[in-house]
Write a protein that holds these residues in place. Structure first.
Motif, PDB file in Angstrom:
ATOM      1  N   PRO A 153      -9.342   1.232   4.265  1.00  0.00           N
ATOM      2  CA  PRO A 153      -9.162   1.510   2.850  1.00  0.00           C
ATOM      3  C   PRO A 153      -8.808   2.994   2.700  1.00  0.00           C
ATOM      4  N   PRO A 154      -8.338   3.493   1.553  1.00  0.00           N
ATOM      5  CA  PRO A 154      -8.101   2.763   0.304  1.00  0.00           C
ATOM      6  C   PRO A 154      -6.735   2.076   0.267  1.00  0.00           C
ATOM      7  N   ALA A 155      -6.389   1.576  -0.947  1.00  0.00           N
ATOM      8  CA  ALA A 155      -5.122   0.881  -1.164  1.00  0.00           C
ATOM      9  C   ALA A 155      -4.376   1.549  -2.318  1.00  0.00           C
ATOM     10  N   LEU A 156      -3.214   0.992  -2.613  1.00  0.00           N
ATOM     11  CA  LEU A 156      -2.336   1.579  -3.624  1.00  0.00           C
ATOM     12  C   LEU A 156      -2.196   0.614  -4.808  1.00  0.00           C
ATOM     13  N   ALA A 157      -2.363   1.142  -6.032  1.00  0.00           N
ATOM     14  CA  ALA A 157      -2.166   0.313  -7.228  1.00  0.00           C
ATOM     15  C   ALA A 157      -0.711   0.406  -7.679  1.00  0.00           C
ATOM     16  N   ALA A 158      -0.314  -0.491  -8.596  1.00  0.00           N
ATOM     17  CA  ALA A 158       1.086  -0.559  -9.033  1.00  0.00           C
ATOM     18  C   ALA A 158       1.551   0.760  -9.638  1.00  0.00           C
ATOM     19  N   ASP A 159       0.641   1.481 -10.313  1.00  0.00           N
ATOM     20  CA  ASP A 159       1.033   2.750 -10.941  1.00  0.00           C
ATOM     21  C   ASP A 159       0.953   3.927  -9.967  1.00  0.00           C
ATOM     22  N   GLY A 160       0.747   3.633  -8.691  1.00  0.00           N
ATOM     23  CA  GLY A 160       0.699   4.700  -7.691  1.00  0.00           C
ATOM     24  C   GLY A 160      -0.686   5.287  -7.493  1.00  0.00           C
ATOM     25  N   ALA A 161      -1.646   4.805  -8.271  1.00  0.00           N
ATOM     26  CA  ALA A 161      -3.009   5.323  -8.122  1.00  0.00           C
ATOM     27  C   ALA A 161      -3.636   4.801  -6.831  1.00  0.00           C
ATOM     28  N   VAL A 162      -4.554   5.593  -6.302  1.00  0.00           N
ATOM     29  CA  VAL A 162      -5.295   5.180  -5.099  1.00  0.00           C
ATOM     30  C   VAL A 162      -6.545   4.418  -5.565  1.00  0.00           C
ATOM     31  N   VAL A 163      -6.799   3.269  -4.971  1.00  0.00           N
ATOM     32  CA  VAL A 163      -7.988   2.497  -5.340  1.00  0.00           C
ATOM     33  C   VAL A 163      -8.745   2.058  -4.089  1.00  0.00           C
ATOM     34  N   ASN A 164     -10.043   2.021  -4.211  1.00  0.00           N
ATOM     35  CA  ASN A 164     -10.851   1.592  -3.071  1.00  0.00           C
ATOM     36  C   ASN A 164     -10.804   0.066  -2.963  1.00  0.00           C
ATOM     37  N   VAL A 165     -10.844  -0.430  -1.743  1.00  0.00           N
ATOM     38  CA  VAL A 165     -10.952  -1.876  -1.534  1.00  0.00           C
ATOM     39  C   VAL A 165     -12.007  -2.123  -0.461  1.00  0.00           C
ATOM     40  N   ASP A 166     -12.549  -3.294  -0.486  1.00  0.00           N
ATOM     41  CA  ASP A 166     -13.576  -3.655   0.486  1.00  0.00           C
ATOM     42  C   ASP A 166     -12.931  -3.889   1.858  1.00  0.00           C
ATOM     43  N   ALA A 167     -13.501  -3.286   2.895  1.00  0.00           N
ATOM     44  CA  ALA A 167     -12.877  -3.360   4.223  1.00  0.00           C
ATOM     45  C   ALA A 167     -12.922  -4.770   4.823  1.00  0.00           C
ATOM     46  N   ASP A 168     -13.947  -5.553   4.503  1.00  0.00           N
ATOM     47  CA  ASP A 168     -13.997  -6.925   5.027  1.00  0.00           C
ATOM     48  C   ASP A 168     -12.904  -7.787   4.387  1.00  0.00           C
ATOM     49  N   ARG A 169     -12.752  -7.649   3.063  1.00  0.00           N
ATOM     50  CA  ARG A 169     -11.692  -8.405   2.381  1.00  0.00           C
ATOM     51  C   ARG A 169     -10.322  -7.931   2.869  1.00  0.00           C
ATOM     52  N   LEU A 170     -10.214  -6.624   3.124  1.00  0.00           N
ATOM     53  CA  LEU A 170      -8.961  -6.070   3.649  1.00  0.00           C
ATOM     54  C   LEU A 170      -8.626  -6.712   5.000  1.00  0.00           C
ATOM     55  N   ALA A 171      -9.628  -6.785   5.865  1.00  0.00           N
ATOM     56  CA  ALA A 171      -9.410  -7.392   7.184  1.00  0.00           C
ATOM     57  C   ALA A 171      -8.966  -8.848   7.040  1.00  0.00           C
ATOM     58  N   ALA A 172      -9.575  -9.566   6.103  1.00  0.00           N
ATOM     59  CA  ALA A 172      -9.220 -10.977   5.904  1.00  0.00           C
ATOM     60  C   ALA A 172      -7.767 -11.096   5.447  1.00  0.00           C
ATOM     61  N   ARG A 173      -7.379 -10.240   4.506  1.00  0.00           N
ATOM     62  CA  ARG A 173      -6.003 -10.320   3.981  1.00  0.00           C
ATOM     63  C   ARG A 173      -4.986  -9.914   5.048  1.00  0.00           C
ATOM     64  N   VAL A 174      -5.356  -8.931   5.872  1.00  0.00           N
ATOM     65  CA  VAL A 174      -4.473  -8.526   6.972  1.00  0.00           C
ATOM     66  C   VAL A 174      -4.319  -9.698   7.949  1.00  0.00           C
ATOM     67  N   ALA A 175      -5.424 -10.346   8.280  1.00  0.00           N
ATOM     68  CA  ALA A 175      -5.390 -11.466   9.236  1.00  0.00           C
ATOM     69  C   ALA A 175      -4.495 -12.598   8.715  1.00  0.00           C
ATOM     70  N   VAL A 176      -4.616 -12.891   7.423  1.00  0.00           N
ATOM     71  CA  VAL A 176      -3.777 -13.953   6.839  1.00  0.00           C
ATOM     72  C   VAL A 176      -2.311 -13.514   6.874  1.00  0.00           C
ATOM     73  N   ALA A 177      -2.049 -12.253   6.487  1.00  0.00           N
ATOM     74  CA  ALA A 177      -0.665 -11.761   6.380  1.00  0.00           C
ATOM     75  C   ALA A 177       0.057 -11.770   7.730  1.00  0.00           C
ATOM     76  N   VAL A 178      -0.663 -11.447   8.807  1.00  0.00           N
ATOM     77  CA  VAL A 178       0.015 -11.382  10.124  1.00  0.00           C
ATOM     78  C   VAL A 178      -0.105 -12.702  10.893  1.00  0.00           C
ATOM     79  N   HIS A 179      -0.631 -13.739  10.213  1.00  0.00           N
ATOM     80  CA  HIS A 179      -0.845 -15.043  10.855  1.00  0.00           C
ATOM     81  C   HIS A 179      -1.662 -14.892  12.130  1.00  0.00           C
ATOM     82  N   ALA A 180      -2.784 -14.201  12.011  1.00  0.00           N
ATOM     83  CA  ALA A 180      -3.641 -13.956  13.177  1.00  0.00           C
ATOM     84  C   ALA A 180      -4.191 -15.272  13.730  1.00  0.00           C
ATOM     85  N   ASP A 181      -4.440 -15.275  15.038  1.00  0.00           N
ATOM     86  CA  ASP A 181      -5.088 -16.430  15.671  1.00  0.00           C
ATOM     87  C   ASP A 181      -6.582 -16.386  15.416  1.00  0.00           C
TER      88      ASP A 181
END
Ligand code: ADP
Length: 263
Positions: A153-181
């Motif tokens: 973390p953090p991540a980027l909002a549509a208006d360019g602002a920096v926003v915090n995100v949860d690292a576990d949810r981030l890992a899950a979304r990364v895993a889905v996005a890269v089609h992880a095994d």
């Protein structure tokens, strides 16, 4: 492709995870750094605060000043230390926060519902967000070129602002996005426990049909981990495991089914 998330709370051990990681390339490391962020904000005289949702999910209260602390501690110090450690053992690691290359886009939550003194209130100055998308093409480019991305973390909002995100949810979304095994959420406990202080009460498997029942067993931060693992499984990741970051080979152990397998 393997996605490993290393926890950042006290009791986590980075070293065994970093030692085991090179054998599992191509892979990606995602990390938090809650203890590091807590330490820094304490040292700067403004200790971290936490919000509990009406359903008991605990999250970091990230006002503007705390977002600075989180960014310095997690995207700065923790990320640099992990990348340097991997480079020392010959792994071409590249550190990225969700802001770099627009890697993680998030929608800022206008108001966070939280229970304070028994009353539900709306907290409006919290700069955290719900993840909307992950730039899988950027990660793919790095991985295809032989690099090991180290994402925080953090991540980027549509208006360019920096926003915090949860690292576990981030890992899950990364895993889905890269089609992880597989997604491994490695933490300071052996997995989901029926009784938090009793490691032998490990829940070996959370089948999707019984997800809600097991979610009620988890308190505080473990709820987010369970939600993240479930989100990854629902998003098509064939194996999602919550396991220990400690032990001689935490990655091999979790891949072998030690910990809590979430379907
Ligand atoms: P990390 O930094 O590794 O992601 P967290 O502190 O966010 O770790 O989450 C792990 C913590 O969740 C455990 O140390 C434990 O205190 C807490 N927890 C709450 N309920 C449970 C449960 N039922 N089983 C296991 N851990 C739980």
């Amino acid at each position: 492709m393997l996605v490993v998330k290393l926890g950042g709370a006290l009791g986590n051990e980075a070293e065994p995870v970093l030692r085991a990681l090179p054998a599992h390339r191509p892979c990606l490391l995602v990390h938090g750094g809650s203890a590091e962020a807590d330490r820094l904000s304490e040292a700067l005289g403004r200790p971290a605060r936490f919000l509990a949702s009406p359903t008991g999910v605990v999250s970091r209260y990230t006002d503007a000043e705390h977002l600075d602390h989180v960014t310095m501690a997690i995207a700065g110090r923790a990320n640099t230390a992990l990348v340097a450690r991997l480079q020392r053992s010959g792994v071409p690691a590249v550190g990225l926060s969700g802001v770099d290359g627009g890697l993680v886009r998030a929608r800022r939550k206008e108001a966070v519902r939280a229970v304070l003194d028994g009353r539900t209130v709306h907290v409006r100055d919290d700069l955290s967000g719900a993840i909307e998308s992950v730039n899988a093409a950027l990660l793919g480019t790095l991985v295809d070129a032989g690099y090991v991305p180290v994402v925080s973390p953090p991540a980027l909002a549509a208006d360019g602002a920096v926003v915090n995100v949860d690292a576990d949810r981030l890992a899950a979304r990364v895993a889905v996005a890269v089609h992880a095994d597989a997604l491994l959420l490695l933490t300071n406990v052996p997995g989901l426990l029926r009784r938090v202080d009793e490691p032998s009460s490990l829940v070996a498997e959370v089948p999707s049909a019984r997800f809600e029942e097991f979610l009620s067993l988890a308190q505080g931060r473990m709820k987010k981990k369970l939600l993240a693992a479930h989100e990854a499984a629902a998003g098509g990741v064939p194996r999602a495991v919550i396991g220990a970051s400690q032990g001689p080979d935490p990655i091999g152990a979790a891949l072998g089914g030690a910990g809590t397998v979430v379907a």
